[in-house]
Design a protein around this motif. Structure first.
Motif, PDB file in Angstrom:
ATOM      1  N   GLU A  17       0.799  -1.109  -0.022  1.00 40.06           N
ATOM      2  CA  GLU A  17       0.196   0.134   0.006  1.00 40.06           C
ATOM      3  C   GLU A  17       0.752   1.196   0.010  1.00 40.06           C
ATOM      4  O   GLU A  17       0.439   2.122  -0.748  1.00 40.06           O
ATOM      5  CB  GLU A  17      -0.936  -0.081   1.046  1.00 40.06           C
ATOM      6  N   GLN A  18       2.038   1.286   0.776  1.00 44.46           N
ATOM      7  CA  GLN A  18       2.894   2.218   0.928  1.00 44.46           C
ATOM      8  C   GLN A  18       3.491   2.596  -0.560  1.00 44.46           C
ATOM      9  O   GLN A  18       3.700   3.581  -1.011  1.00 44.46           O
ATOM     10  CB  GLN A  18       4.025   2.062   1.714  1.00 44.46           C
ATOM     11  N   LEU A  19       3.885   1.724  -1.197  1.00 43.02           N
ATOM     12  CA  LEU A  19       4.559   1.692  -2.576  1.00 43.02           C
ATOM     13  C   LEU A  19       3.487   2.141  -3.468  1.00 43.02           C
ATOM     14  O   LEU A  19       3.591   3.068  -4.317  1.00 43.02           O
ATOM     15  CB  LEU A  19       4.925   0.371  -2.998  1.00 43.02           C
ATOM     16  N   ASP A  24       1.485   6.745  -6.761  1.00 43.22           N
ATOM     17  CA  ASP A  24       0.342   7.435  -7.263  1.00 43.22           C
ATOM     18  C   ASP A  24       0.856   8.981  -7.048  1.00 43.22           C
ATOM     19  O   ASP A  24       0.820   9.856  -7.913  1.00 43.22           O
ATOM     20  CB  ASP A  24      -0.630   7.309  -6.508  1.00 43.22           C
ATOM     21  N   ARG A  25       1.810   9.239  -6.214  1.00 41.60           N
ATOM     22  CA  ARG A  25       2.115  10.291  -5.717  1.00 41.60           C
ATOM     23  C   ARG A  25       2.957  10.844  -6.855  1.00 41.60           C
ATOM     24  O   ARG A  25       3.189  11.969  -7.267  1.00 41.60           O
ATOM     25  CB  ARG A  25       2.749  10.741  -4.354  1.00 41.60           C
ATOM     26  N   TYR A  26       4.088  10.134  -7.275  1.00 40.30           N
ATOM     27  CA  TYR A  26       5.089  10.281  -8.093  1.00 40.30           C
ATOM     28  C   TYR A  26       4.176  10.546  -9.358  1.00 40.30           C
ATOM     29  O   TYR A  26       4.665  11.322 -10.462  1.00 40.30           O
ATOM     30  CB  TYR A  26       5.910   8.987  -8.349  1.00 40.30           C
ATOM     31  N   GLN A  27       3.268   9.872  -9.751  1.00 42.81           N
ATOM     32  CA  GLN A  27       2.464  10.126 -11.246  1.00 42.81           C
ATOM     33  C   GLN A  27       1.883  11.377 -11.118  1.00 42.81           C
ATOM     34  O   GLN A  27       2.005  11.888 -12.303  1.00 42.81           O
ATOM     35  CB  GLN A  27       1.387   8.761 -11.407  1.00 42.81           C
ATOM     36  N   GLU A  28       1.175  11.934  -9.899  1.00 44.58           N
ATOM     37  CA  GLU A  28       0.597  12.901 -10.043  1.00 44.58           C
ATOM     38  C   GLU A  28       1.612  13.957 -10.254  1.00 44.58           C
ATOM     39  O   GLU A  28       1.323  15.023 -10.972  1.00 44.58           O
ATOM     40  CB  GLU A  28      -0.054  13.200  -8.623  1.00 44.58           C
ATOM     41  N   GLU A  29       2.698  14.120  -9.509  1.00 44.10           N
ATOM     42  CA  GLU A  29       3.931  14.981  -9.749  1.00 44.10           C
ATOM     43  C   GLU A  29       4.536  15.089 -11.211  1.00 44.10           C
ATOM     44  O   GLU A  29       4.460  16.013 -11.709  1.00 44.10           O
ATOM     45  CB  GLU A  29       4.941  14.688  -8.787  1.00 44.10           C
ATOM     46  N   SER A  30       4.699  13.999 -11.773  1.00 42.57           N
ATOM     47  CA  SER A  30       5.217  14.032 -13.112  1.00 42.57           C
ATOM     48  C   SER A  30       4.190  14.146 -14.287  1.00 42.57           C
ATOM     49  O   SER A  30       4.586  14.816 -15.219  1.00 42.57           O
ATOM     50  CB  SER A  30       5.603  12.570 -13.277  1.00 42.57           C
TER      51      SER A  30
END
Length: 104
Positions: A17-19, A24-30
């Motif tokens: 879940e953490q991964l 998801d955070r990385y995808q939103e930022e990119s």
């Protein structure tokens, strides 16, 4: 033993879940552009436009000016030919007048 297996699976689920959350955070930022990159892109576009707009404008004016010059040259050539033709007709009339004048 079963508790150890359950704890181990719980830990694995939490790690997964953490991964997934980090992914998801990385995808939103990119996927999203921040303000700095957006301003940089607009500045680059403005600079490119500022560099190439005068060149395009000048080339366009040169093209239209050369078209006008070519049109005027064509008209001038036609007028020169007409002038030659009129001079020849004038000489013919003068010649006829001289012949008629000499005959009297």
């Amino acid at each position: 033993m079963e508790q150890a297996i359950e704890q181990n699976t719980d830990v694995k689920r939490e790690e997964k879940e953490q991964l997934l959350q980090e992914y998801d955070r990385y995808q939103e930022e990119s996927n999203n552009l921040n303000l700095k990159s957006l301003i940089t892109i607009f500045i680059l576009l403005f600079l490119i436009l500022a560099l190439f707009a005068p060149k395009i404008y000048i080339r366009s004016n040169i093209y239209y000016a050369s078209r006008n010059i070519l049109h005027l040259q064509t008209q001038a050539d036609a007028l020169r030919e007409e002038n030659k033709h009129l001079k020849k007709q004038l000489e013919d009339v003068k010649f006829k007048y001289l012949i008629l004048d000499m005959g009297d």
